[in-house]
Design an enzyme around this catalytic site. Sequence first.
Site, PDB file in Angstrom:
ATOM      1  N   ALA A  83     118.122  20.479 -56.069  1.00 55.39           N
ATOM      2  CA  ALA A  83     117.434  19.208 -55.804  1.00 55.39           C
ATOM      3  C   ALA A  83     118.405  18.074 -55.500  1.00 55.39           C
ATOM      4  O   ALA A  83     118.032  17.097 -54.833  1.00 55.39           O
ATOM      5  CB  ALA A  83     116.560  18.836 -56.999  1.00 55.39           C
ATOM      6  N   PRO A  92     113.005  12.678 -55.835  1.00 53.50           N
ATOM      7  CA  PRO A  92     113.644  12.765 -57.158  1.00 53.50           C
ATOM      8  C   PRO A  92     113.972  14.194 -57.528  1.00 53.50           C
ATOM      9  O   PRO A  92     113.286  15.127 -57.102  1.00 53.50           O
ATOM     10  CB  PRO A  92     112.569  12.187 -58.097  1.00 53.50           C
ATOM     11  CG  PRO A  92     111.272  12.449 -57.389  1.00 53.50           C
ATOM     12  CD  PRO A  92     111.581  12.308 -55.921  1.00 53.50           C
ATOM     13  N   ASP A  93     115.050  14.364 -58.298  1.00 54.95           N
ATOM     14  CA  ASP A  93     115.292  15.691 -58.854  1.00 54.95           C
ATOM     15  C   ASP A  93     114.347  15.893 -60.033  1.00 54.95           C
ATOM     16  O   ASP A  93     113.483  15.071 -60.310  1.00 54.95           O
ATOM     17  CB  ASP A  93     116.766  15.891 -59.242  1.00 54.95           C
ATOM     18  CG  ASP A  93     117.212  14.954 -60.362  1.00 54.95           C
ATOM     19  OD1 ASP A  93     116.344  14.333 -61.010  1.00 54.95           O
ATOM     20  OD2 ASP A  93     118.425  14.852 -60.586  1.00 54.95           O
ATOM     21  N   PHE A  94     114.492  16.996 -60.743  1.00 48.33           N
ATOM     22  CA  PHE A  94     113.526  17.310 -61.791  1.00 48.33           C
ATOM     23  C   PHE A  94     113.935  16.796 -63.158  1.00 48.33           C
ATOM     24  O   PHE A  94     113.090  16.335 -63.913  1.00 48.33           O
ATOM     25  CB  PHE A  94     113.310  18.836 -61.866  1.00 48.33           C
ATOM     26  CG  PHE A  94     112.458  19.357 -60.736  1.00 48.33           C
ATOM     27  CD1 PHE A  94     111.095  19.539 -60.908  1.00 48.33           C
ATOM     28  CD2 PHE A  94     113.011  19.647 -59.506  1.00 48.33           C
ATOM     29  CE1 PHE A  94     110.300  19.998 -59.875  1.00 48.33           C
ATOM     30  CE2 PHE A  94     112.235  20.109 -58.466  1.00 48.33           C
ATOM     31  CZ  PHE A  94     110.875  20.290 -58.646  1.00 48.33           C
ATOM     32  N   ARG A  95     115.217  16.874 -63.504  1.00 48.47           N
ATOM     33  CA  ARG A  95     115.592  16.736 -64.907  1.00 48.47           C
ATOM     34  C   ARG A  95     116.468  15.536 -65.245  1.00 48.47           C
ATOM     35  O   ARG A  95     116.856  15.382 -66.389  1.00 48.47           O
ATOM     36  CB  ARG A  95     116.286  18.031 -65.373  1.00 48.47           C
ATOM     37  CG  ARG A  95     115.313  19.198 -65.434  1.00 48.47           C
ATOM     38  CD  ARG A  95     116.001  20.514 -65.723  1.00 48.47           C
ATOM     39  NE  ARG A  95     115.028  21.569 -65.972  1.00 48.47           N
ATOM     40  CZ  ARG A  95     114.360  22.213 -65.020  1.00 48.47           C
ATOM     41  NH1 ARG A  95     114.598  21.913 -63.752  1.00 48.47           N
ATOM     42  NH2 ARG A  95     113.477  23.139 -65.312  1.00 48.47           N
ATOM     43  N   GLN A 165     116.898  26.193 -54.085  1.00 51.00           N
ATOM     44  CA  GLN A 165     115.921  26.014 -55.162  1.00 51.00           C
ATOM     45  C   GLN A 165     114.829  25.029 -54.766  1.00 51.00           C
ATOM     46  O   GLN A 165     113.877  24.841 -55.518  1.00 51.00           O
ATOM     47  CB  GLN A 165     116.624  25.477 -56.412  1.00 51.00           C
ATOM     48  CG  GLN A 165     117.541  26.472 -57.097  1.00 51.00           C
ATOM     49  CD  GLN A 165     118.234  25.845 -58.293  1.00 51.00           C
ATOM     50  OE1 GLN A 165     118.822  24.771 -58.179  1.00 51.00           O
ATOM     51  NE2 GLN A 165     118.198  26.502 -59.433  1.00 51.00           N
ATOM     52  N   ASN A 166     114.955  24.407 -53.598  1.00 52.66           N
ATOM     53  CA  ASN A 166     114.085  23.293 -53.245  1.00 52.66           C
ATOM     54  C   ASN A 166     112.796  23.754 -52.564  1.00 52.66           C
ATOM     55  O   ASN A 166     112.758  24.796 -51.913  1.00 52.66           O
ATOM     56  CB  ASN A 166     114.837  22.319 -52.332  1.00 52.66           C
ATOM     57  CG  ASN A 166     116.061  21.744 -53.008  1.00 52.66           C
ATOM     58  OD1 ASN A 166     116.133  21.701 -54.237  1.00 52.66           O
ATOM     59  ND2 ASN A 166     117.045  21.325 -52.222  1.00 52.66           N
ATOM     60  N   ASP A 168     111.047  21.306 -50.696  1.00 49.03           N
ATOM     61  CA  ASP A 168     110.730  20.182 -49.817  1.00 49.03           C
ATOM     62  C   ASP A 168     110.773  20.533 -48.331  1.00 49.03           C
ATOM     63  O   ASP A 168     110.447  19.697 -47.483  1.00 49.03           O
ATOM     64  CB  ASP A 168     111.668  18.996 -50.094  1.00 49.03           C
ATOM     65  CG  ASP A 168     113.145  19.382 -50.062  1.00 49.03           C
ATOM     66  OD1 ASP A 168     113.549  20.198 -49.209  1.00 49.03           O
ATOM     67  OD2 ASP A 168     113.910  18.854 -50.894  1.00 49.03           O
ATOM     68  N   CYS A 198      91.825  38.638 -52.574  1.00 54.05           N
ATOM     69  CA  CYS A 198      91.684  37.959 -51.282  1.00 54.05           C
ATOM     70  C   CYS A 198      93.049  37.698 -50.633  1.00 54.05           C
ATOM     71  O   CYS A 198      93.394  38.314 -49.644  1.00 54.05           O
ATOM     72  CB  CYS A 198      90.914  36.653 -51.463  1.00 54.05           C
ATOM     73  SG  CYS A 198      90.669  35.706 -49.941  1.00 54.05           S
TER      74      CYS A 198
END
Length: 358
Positions: A83, A92-95, A165-166, A168, A198
């Site tokens: 990120a 924004p990053d996550f952490r 890992q992104n 976006d 499905c």
Amino acid sequence: MSEEASKRAEEEADTPDLGGQSDDSSDEGDASGDTEMDFLRSLFSRTLGLSPGEKVLDELTLDGVARYILSGKCKNIICMVGAGISTSAGIPDFRSPGTGLYANLQKYNLPYPEAIFQIDYFKIHPEPFFALARELYPGQFKPTVCHYFMRMLKDKGLLTRSFSQNIDTLERVAGLEGEDLIEAHGTFHTSHCVSFLCRKEYSMDWMKNKIFSEDIPKCDSCGSLVKPDIVFFGENLPDRFFTSMKMDFPRCDLLIIMGTSLQVQPFASLSEFGMGLIGFGGGMDFDSDKAYRDVAHLSTCDDGCMALAELLGWKEELEQMVKREHALIDSRDVKKKDEANQNSKSTGAEAGKTDKTA
């Protein structure tokens, strides 16, 4: 295998993986997550016995990396990105404390921050995820210098793969294609019905229309929820992650890691696996007396890429690429807005005509 390496491998095998699970994960999700992490650990363990590799850098600096790339001996580069390469785009990053995504989810009244990406919670309460998706949906941000640096590596025939890992999709916007990418945490590029009976596929445009109309996306075949193909906690990793990992890392000449702490699975195990293949052991060694391979360059991701580009003689080319591609994105955005306004005026004119006729 050394005694220390053997002990470390045994300890990892006995340590439960929390990266892809939470307390309310389904048993099936837990089992599949354990199987995947066991597979990674097994590969990692089998590579720990390798002898130290040949020293390829004349010095452990960014200059040494640049000279290695320019020598012609570096033909296969893998990038592992997180990120941090997208924060300069406004995502924004996550952490990160205070500014990270998980620190700013109070308005969604979640039982815990990670629940917004937990598959079992999503199936019962999909509203918070789709509300967040409206804020962060791809197409509202431009790729960064890092993204275009990877594009340059591709254009110059040096990029074997980018493991991201992104979610976006900025790698794709910058010009990387599906074959260039392993989107380890999935992507918004496609979506599927969550029903195993499905699994109908939907396009990115279909999902975007649903999200921005504030409709909860439902399958038009079976009525179940439709979810973007991002990997939630409790879900399997993409199959290509494993096949590409086994194929790419044994022939990797240079591993560039940007914007990730390597603390989150699957990258935590993947980095150890890759380090084992490139040299001895699973960790990185930047400053001990035995250091011979790893280089740390501490800066923002964009500044680091620009610094390496300058040492490679690519700085002007990279700057021009960023400027040109951002201008094209702006031009397309203006065109879309003009078309939307024109359609809105046409609809209004037709409505007025109908009223007069009535």
